[in-house]
Enzyme design. Structure first.
Site, short mmCIF file in Angstrom:
data_model
loop_
_atom_site.label_atom_id
_atom_site.label_comp_id
_atom_site.label_asym_id
_atom_site.label_seq_id
_atom_site.Cartn_x
_atom_site.Cartn_y
_atom_site.Cartn_z
N HIS A 107 88.18 -48.59 40.76
CA HIS A 107 86.08 -48.56 41.12
C HIS A 107 85.43 -47.67 40.64
O HIS A 107 86.06 -47.00 40.34
CB HIS A 107 86.59 -47.98 42.46
CG HIS A 107 85.28 -48.89 43.42
ND1 HIS A 107 84.42 -48.32 43.35
CD2 HIS A 107 86.11 -49.92 44.33
CE1 HIS A 107 83.49 -48.78 43.91
NE2 HIS A 107 84.50 -50.64 44.52
N ASP A 139 92.36 -42.26 45.07
CA ASP A 139 91.42 -43.31 46.11
C ASP A 139 92.78 -44.18 47.22
O ASP A 139 92.91 -45.70 46.16
CB ASP A 139 90.79 -43.87 45.31
CG ASP A 139 89.67 -44.72 45.80
OD1 ASP A 139 89.92 -45.66 46.66
OD2 ASP A 139 89.11 -45.89 45.16
N GLN A 155 91.63 -48.86 50.27
CA GLN A 155 92.43 -49.66 49.98
C GLN A 155 93.99 -49.60 50.55
O GLN A 155 94.53 -50.78 50.96
CB GLN A 155 92.15 -50.88 49.21
CG GLN A 155 91.46 -50.87 48.26
CD GLN A 155 90.11 -52.07 49.10
OE1 GLN A 155 90.65 -53.24 49.99
NE2 GLN A 155 89.06 -51.85 49.21
N LYS A 207 86.97 -49.71 56.26
CA LYS A 207 87.78 -50.42 55.49
C LYS A 207 89.38 -50.75 56.78
O LYS A 207 90.50 -51.32 56.54
CB LYS A 207 88.46 -49.57 54.26
CG LYS A 207 87.61 -50.34 53.51
CD LYS A 207 87.58 -50.25 51.86
CE LYS A 207 86.31 -50.28 51.26
NZ LYS A 207 85.30 -51.40 50.55
N CYS A 244 82.60 -53.92 42.10
CA CYS A 244 82.90 -52.45 41.66
C CYS A 244 83.72 -52.41 40.52
O CYS A 244 84.51 -51.05 40.84
CB CYS A 244 82.43 -51.92 42.22
SG CYS A 244 81.14 -52.15 43.04
#
Lengths: 426, 149
Positions: A141, A218, A221, A244, A382
């Site tokens: 991202h 990261d 997700q 999220k 993104c």
């Protein structure tokens, strides 16, 4: 006012209700899902962008403002104590959620983006020299690309990029070849927001550590869909966002190994991050306070704590199983649409399917689906470098949450059939 | 479906699928890039302007049905018009897309009226105006390549 005993009984009853309910029943906890959009019931399939919030989270935020609202870590009055206790209790919830060894390893941030920027600035501010290397992947991202490019610009370091194959899977051997004695940091996502690919993070950590590099994950997700365990992964930093995982926007967390955080200089200066201040100089607080300058987003933190409680009651394993089944169902049904191609066919996937439809731009797909009450994301997500790697300008993406169901998928398919009717050769 | 057909009129779908005046131009006097960083739509516009008259227009790029058909119909509408008329027409198109009162004295919209449905979709207005903003930059920038961001 209820007594403490009554309160505990209420909480236990609520937990019992959540745990005993089927996931399908939990959908009723999400008020925003119960609405009409363009004359149709909402089918919300943009969960990778943000999830909706259960009543329990909305009420936790409202309760905080209605009763406990106060500044934290200062003031000796009752409300300040309540706010501080709630704030620090949520830090413990985050610790347990990702299984960090200590709650001092949890820094609250605005979200994943700020967490990565914090590391790129505070860790990156010391000892990253010209010629040092930061290794990222083609799946990243923008939030895990740009902060490293900015660090490279400041320090003269070089950003290298590990490739993926056409299915959207990380090429581990190529990544290993790109590691060098100059590699200082490997920064990668756990799950691709665009393709849903699950990266073999534990293996990357082993390779990186063997090469003497640190690893930042990261996990924006990943936390909604997988049980995340920073000790099992062995990573050095991990970031995720509250919104999220059914929590509020504007709040997230950074995990950093204690000795790394301890060695890092502050990023922003202000209240709460100091030990002592005088005009001749100041000394800094220990982590995590060192990285939390200013009045924090207390309501957001309280909401995040409530969201983690909610997700744990729902059961992350149960959620993962449900979402996996739904992802497979959606894959089969998407293949029924003429001219549709699923983009990203990694063996290990979770949370989302990206797709393109021959002759129809993803933005037109998004607008047509919206007119049938089906919310998806269309665009580059993104991840412009990933789009370029895949030879695409944009994709449409349907992404799932614990409350998503077969009906949502069927509605998506029906709307896509209308799309092919509208855009069919005329 | 009726609302959708209001937006995606047959002319729009047709020009989206088979854009007219699509391709490069070797002897352009003016050109500019248009780019929408939010959605990634790109257009490169070529103009041949002679004596204040737009003699030829061509474009290249990638975008949704709305932005592609808008560029295509714009090139058709402007061929043979003066630069001043081109600017007037943009003002008319802009007024139509943002739901403003049209200037009765100004240029006729003609086929461009098919974009009227776009005003119901505020997020898609930028798709329809991309080619026009690029036109403005091309005209303003002379032979230089201008960026719209």
């Amino acid at each position: 006012m209820s007594t403490a005993g009554q309160k505990i009984d209420e909480v236990e009853a609520a937990v019992e209700r959540l745990v005993s309910q089927s996931l399908a029943d939990l959908r009723a906890d999400f008020p925003a899902l119960d609405q009409q959009v363009n004359g149709h019931p909402l089918a919300y399939l943009d969960n990778a962008a943000t999830t909706h919030k259960p009543r329990q989270v909305i009420e936790a935020v409202a309760n905080y403002y209605e009763r406990d609202n106060s500044n934290v870590h200062r003031g000796v009055h009752e409300l300040s104590q309540r706010a501080t206790l709630a704030f620090e209790a949520a830090r413990e919830k985050v610790r347990a959620f990702i299984n960090a060894a200590s709650k001092d390893e949890i820094v609250f941030t605005r979200g994943t983006t700020e967490a990565i920027n914090l590391v790129a600035n505070a860790w990156g501010g010391e000892g990253v020299a010209a010629g040092d290397e930061i290794l990222i992947t083609e799946l990243e991202h923008h939030s895990n690309i740009v902060p490293w490019q900015m660090l490279a610009q400041r320090s003269g370091a070089v950003v290298k990029v590990a490739p993926i194959n056409d299915a959207g899977e990380l090429e581990l051997e190529a990544l290993a070849d790109l590691l060098s004695p100059r590699t200082r940091m490997v920064a990668l996502n756990y799950v691709s927001n665009t393709l849903g690919s699950i990266n073999p993070v534990a293996e990357v950590v082993r390779l990186a550590h063997d090469a003497g590099a640190l690893v930042l994950v990261d996990a924006a997700q990943a936390t909604p869909h997988l049980a995340v365990d920073v000790q099992e992964l062995g990573c050095d930093f991990l970031a995720f966002s509250g919104h999220k995982v059914y929590g509020p926007t504007g709040i997230g967390a950074l995990f950093g190994r204690a000795e790394l955080l301890e060695a890092m200089p502050p990023w922003q200066g202000g209240g709460d991050m100091i030990e002592q201040v005088s005009f001749s100089g100041s000394s800094y607080a220990h982590p995590p306070a060192r990285f939390e300058a200013g009045t924090p987003n207390v309501a957001g933190v309280v909401g995040l704590g409530a969201a983690i409680d909610y997700l744990e009651c729902a059961g992350i394993e149960r959620v993962a199983t449900h979402e996996h089944e739904l992802l497979n169902y959606a894959e089969g049904r998407l293949r029924e649409i003429p001219g549709l191609r699923i983009v990203g066919t990694a063996a290990e996937k979770t949370g989302a399917h990206s797709f393109v439809v021959e002759g129809v731009h993803p933005h037109d797909i998004g607008t047509v689906l919206d007119s049938f009450g089906v919310a998806i994301r269309a665009g580059h997500h993104c991840t412009q470098p990933l789009m370029e790697r895949l030879g695409l300008v944009a994709t449409a993406r349907a992404s799932f949450a614990l409350y998503s169901n077969h009906d949502d998928v069927d509605r998506l398919i029906d709307a896509l059939l209308k799309l092919t009717e509208l855009f069919g050769d005329g | 479906m009726d609302d959708l057909r209001q937006l995606y009129q047959e002319t729009i779908l047709d020009h989206g699928r088979r854009p007219r005046n699509f391709g490069a131009m070797d002897d352009a006097t003016h050109q500019a890039d248009g780019y929408n960083p939010l959605c990634g739509d790109k257009v490169h516009l070529y103009l041949k302007v002679n004596d204040g008259v737009v003699e030829e227009l061509k474009f290249e790029g990638q975008g949704c049905a709305i932005s592609t058909s808008s560029a295509s119909l714009m090139t058709e509408a402007l061929k043979g018009r003066s630069v001043d008329e081109a600017r007037d027409l943009f003002a008319q198109v802009h007024a139509m897309l943002t739901g403003k009162q049209l200037d009765d004295m100004a240029a006729e919209l003609g086929k461009l009226a098919v974009f009227e449905g776009v005003k119901q979709y505020p997020l898609r207005v930028k798709c329809a105006t991309l080619a026009w903003h690029t036109l403005e930059n091309a005209l303003a920038g002379g032979g230089e390549v201008a960026k719209t961001e």
